[in-house]
Write a protein that holds these residues in place. Structure first.
Motif, PDB file in Angstrom:
ATOM      1  N   GLY A  33       0.817  -1.199   0.000  1.00 34.69           N
ATOM      2  CA  GLY A  33       0.000   0.000   0.000  1.00 34.69           C
ATOM      3  C   GLY A  33       0.853   1.253   0.000  1.00 34.69           C
ATOM      4  O   GLY A  33       2.090   1.198  -0.080  1.00 34.69           O
ATOM      5  N   THR A  34       0.196   2.380   0.118  1.00 36.29           N
ATOM      6  CA  THR A  34       0.836   3.696   0.040  1.00 36.29           C
ATOM      7  C   THR A  34       0.922   4.319   1.424  1.00 36.29           C
ATOM      8  O   THR A  34      -0.020   4.229   2.220  1.00 36.29           O
ATOM      9  N   LEU A  35       2.045   4.953   1.708  1.00 39.34           N
ATOM     10  CA  LEU A  35       2.249   5.677   2.960  1.00 39.34           C
ATOM     11  C   LEU A  35       1.989   7.162   2.737  1.00 39.34           C
ATOM     12  O   LEU A  35       2.457   7.741   1.754  1.00 39.34           O
ATOM     13  N   LEU A  36       1.262   7.766   3.659  1.00 42.75           N
ATOM     14  CA  LEU A  36       0.951   9.191   3.585  1.00 42.75           C
ATOM     15  C   LEU A  36       1.502   9.898   4.815  1.00 42.75           C
ATOM     16  O   LEU A  36       1.539   9.325   5.907  1.00 42.75           O
ATOM     17  N   GLY A  37       1.923  11.125   4.629  1.00 44.05           N
ATOM     18  CA  GLY A  37       2.455  11.892   5.757  1.00 44.05           C
ATOM     19  C   GLY A  37       3.193  13.112   5.285  1.00 44.05           C
ATOM     20  O   GLY A  37       2.844  13.717   4.262  1.00 44.05           O
ATOM     21  N   THR A  38       4.229  13.474   6.016  1.00 46.08           N
ATOM     22  CA  THR A  38       5.022  14.651   5.697  1.00 46.08           C
ATOM     23  C   THR A  38       6.508  14.295   5.752  1.00 46.08           C
ATOM     24  O   THR A  38       6.905  13.384   6.490  1.00 46.08           O
ATOM     25  N   ALA A  39       7.304  14.999   4.986  1.00 50.46           N
ATOM     26  CA  ALA A  39       8.754  14.811   4.959  1.00 50.46           C
ATOM     27  C   ALA A  39       9.418  16.171   5.044  1.00 50.46           C
ATOM     28  O   ALA A  39       9.167  17.049   4.207  1.00 50.46           O
ATOM     29  N   GLU A  40      10.251  16.345   6.084  1.00 50.25           N
ATOM     30  CA  GLU A  40      10.894  17.645   6.285  1.00 50.25           C
ATOM     31  C   GLU A  40      12.145  17.486   7.125  1.00 50.25           C
ATOM     32  O   GLU A  40      12.102  16.847   8.190  1.00 50.25           O
ATOM     33  N   LYS A  41      13.260  18.022   6.648  1.00 55.76           N
ATOM     34  CA  LYS A  41      14.517  18.108   7.398  1.00 55.76           C
ATOM     35  C   LYS A  41      14.962  16.766   7.972  1.00 55.76           C
ATOM     36  O   LYS A  41      15.219  16.622   9.165  1.00 55.76           O
ATOM     37  N   GLY A  42      15.021  15.770   7.116  1.00 54.61           N
ATOM     38  CA  GLY A  42      15.535  14.472   7.531  1.00 54.61           C
ATOM     39  C   GLY A  42      14.589  13.639   8.358  1.00 54.61           C
ATOM     40  O   GLY A  42      14.985  12.611   8.907  1.00 54.61           O
ATOM     41  N   ILE A  43      13.322  14.038   8.474  1.00 59.17           N
ATOM     42  CA  ILE A  43      12.326  13.288   9.234  1.00 59.17           C
ATOM     43  C   ILE A  43      11.108  13.045   8.356  1.00 59.17           C
ATOM     44  O   ILE A  43      10.515  13.986   7.821  1.00 59.17           O
ATOM     45  N   VAL A  44      10.760  11.781   8.189  1.00 57.49           N
ATOM     46  CA  VAL A  44       9.548  11.401   7.465  1.00 57.49           C
ATOM     47  C   VAL A  44       8.543  10.913   8.497  1.00 57.49           C
ATOM     48  O   VAL A  44       8.776   9.921   9.181  1.00 57.49           O
ATOM     49  N   GLU A  45       7.434  11.635   8.635  1.00 58.20           N
ATOM     50  CA  GLU A  45       6.401  11.274   9.599  1.00 58.20           C
ATOM     51  C   GLU A  45       5.224  10.659   8.864  1.00 58.20           C
ATOM     52  O   GLU A  45       4.561  11.318   8.055  1.00 58.20           O
ATOM     53  N   VAL A  46       4.964   9.382   9.131  1.00 58.04           N
ATOM     54  CA  VAL A  46       3.904   8.635   8.457  1.00 58.04           C
ATOM     55  C   VAL A  46       2.673   8.674   9.349  1.00 58.04           C
ATOM     56  O   VAL A  46       2.668   8.100  10.445  1.00 58.04           O
ATOM     57  N   THR A  47       1.616   9.343   8.895  1.00 56.13           N
ATOM     58  CA  THR A  47       0.406   9.526   9.694  1.00 56.13           C
ATOM     59  C   THR A  47      -0.791   8.749   9.165  1.00 56.13           C
ATOM     60  O   THR A  47      -1.806   8.641   9.854  1.00 56.13           O
ATOM     61  N   ASN A  48      -0.691   8.215   7.943  1.00 61.87           N
ATOM     62  CA  ASN A  48      -1.839   7.514   7.359  1.00 61.87           C
ATOM     63  C   ASN A  48      -1.338   6.586   6.264  1.00 61.87           C
ATOM     64  O   ASN A  48      -0.183   6.697   5.802  1.00 61.87           O
ATOM     65  N   HIS A  76      -6.633  13.284  -0.191  1.00 58.75           N
ATOM     66  CA  HIS A  76      -6.019  14.614  -0.253  1.00 58.75           C
ATOM     67  C   HIS A  76      -7.071  15.717  -0.130  1.00 58.75           C
ATOM     68  O   HIS A  76      -6.772  16.810   0.357  1.00 58.75           O
ATOM     69  N   ARG A  77      -8.291  15.439  -0.553  1.00 60.47           N
ATOM     70  CA  ARG A  77      -9.353  16.427  -0.394  1.00 60.47           C
ATOM     71  C   ARG A  77      -9.714  16.618   1.072  1.00 60.47           C
ATOM     72  O   ARG A  77     -10.066  17.721   1.495  1.00 60.47           O
ATOM     73  N   VAL A  78      -9.630  15.539   1.849  1.00 57.17           N
ATOM     74  CA  VAL A  78      -9.968  15.610   3.263  1.00 57.17           C
ATOM     75  C   VAL A  78      -8.818  16.209   4.064  1.00 57.17           C
ATOM     76  O   VAL A  78      -9.028  17.039   4.953  1.00 57.17           O
ATOM     77  N   ASN A  79      -7.603  15.782   3.769  1.00 60.05           N
ATOM     78  CA  ASN A  79      -6.423  16.249   4.500  1.00 60.05           C
ATOM     79  C   ASN A  79      -5.341  16.596   3.478  1.00 60.05           C
ATOM     80  O   ASN A  79      -4.598  15.726   3.015  1.00 60.05           O
ATOM     81  N   ALA A  80      -5.266  17.868   3.139  1.00 58.02           N
ATOM     82  CA  ALA A  80      -4.316  18.295   2.118  1.00 58.02           C
ATOM     83  C   ALA A  80      -2.873  18.261   2.597  1.00 58.02           C
ATOM     84  O   ALA A  80      -1.946  18.334   1.786  1.00 58.02           O
ATOM     85  N   GLN A  81      -2.656  18.145   3.915  1.00 56.56           N
ATOM     86  CA  GLN A  81      -1.298  18.134   4.442  1.00 56.56           C
ATOM     87  C   GLN A  81      -0.616  16.779   4.272  1.00 56.56           C
ATOM     88  O   GLN A  81       0.603  16.687   4.364  1.00 56.56           O
TER      89      GLN A  81
END
Length: 285
Positions: A33-48, A76-81
């Motif tokens: 499956g696909t991992l969703l989250g944010t990636a910034e400054k050497g940290i990938v945070e997987v939230t969904n 992405h429509r529900v949580n654009a972040q």
């Protein structure tokens, strides 16, 4: 990509992966499956995350990529972040088809992460969670290749997730009951806010007693000091604002009053909604 990358995974992601594995088709050996989250400054945070249907054999792998993109657009429509940060697969190792799947996610995001979760629990009672990044190999103007290199993985939680995890831990049966094959007799109801505060204070008091016992043993020479523990204790002491007992009592009582007001208002709103529902039902009869 820098190999000092840290992947922070939220518990809801692990629950979704396990649920997808339990709901898989009988002929499927693993789920991806696909991992969703944010990636910034050497940290990938997987939230969904979400599952992508696929078929896999020894010679080839096929995935429903259109379904995956449609599901991502809806999320992405529900949580654009939340953006695509990589992909996941059940199992304890990287397979021969992983590089093929990884090539697709390279086109969808920059430096995707590959997360593996061992849901079989064959040799242990804990799920093995590993994360990898794909590092290119080769020489200029020569044959190119790639290698999955492991990176650091951490389990992180939001405050509401901590409450959920504590509630889930209470549903676990004791080891002697698990061995006998008995099932749980009922569910666990969430505690009231004040009960949670009381339980948290009891746990905090117990942990403080353990810390004080450790410090006393180190000062008495019964236990060797640990520099890492000392730094953690120093950071903890510095993080607490300096105040007198009266100031702390005033702050605590003020917060408790606010909590009681919120509880009272929520109960009043709940009662009002129930009365409104019954009045609406009576008028329709």
């Amino acid at each position: 990509m820098a190999l000092n990358l840290t992947v922070k995974v939220h518990p809801v992601v692990l629950f979704q992966i396990v649920d997808a594995y339990e709901r898989r088709k009988a002929e499927s050996l693993r789920v991806i499956g696909t991992l969703l989250g944010t990636a910034e400054k050497g940290i990938v945070e997987v939230t969904n995350c979400f599952c992508v249907p696929h078929k896999e054999s020894e010679s080839q792998v096929e995935a429903d990529l259109t379904y995956g993109m449609d599901l991502y657009d809806l999320n992405h429509r529900v949580n654009a972040q939340e953006n695509i940060v990589g992909w996941w697969a059940t199992g304890n190792e990287v397979t021969t088809h992983s590089s093929v799947i990884h090539e697709y996610y390279v086109r969808e995001c920059n430096n995707p992460v590959h997360l593996t979760v061992d849901t079989t629990l064959t040799n242990t009672t804990r799920m093995a969670i590993k994360a990898y990044v794909c590092v290119p190999l080769g020489v200029p103007n020569g044959k190119q290749g790639s290698m999955f290199t492991p990176v650091k993985v951490q389990i992180t939680c939001y405050e509401p997730e901590v409450v959920g995890l504590q509630l889930c831990s209470k549903t676990q049966l004791p080891s002697h009951i698990q061995a006998s094959g008995m099932k749980s007799s009922g569910g666990i109801e969430p505690m009231m806010d004040l009960a949670q505060v009381s339980e948290a204070c009891s746990k905090l008091s117990l942990m403080l007693e353990q810390v004080l016992a450790y410090v006393d043993d180190v000062l008495a020479g019964k236990q060797l000091p640990d520099n890492q523990v000392g730094r953690a204790l120093l950071d903890m002491v510095h993080s607490v604002p300096k105040m007198t007992s009266d100031q702390f009592d005033e702050m605590f009582n003020s917060n408790v009053k606010d909590l009681l007001m919120v509880v009272a208002l929520s109960q009043l709103i709940k009662t009002q909604l129930q009365l409104n529902e019954k009045l609406t039902l009576l008028t329709t009869l």
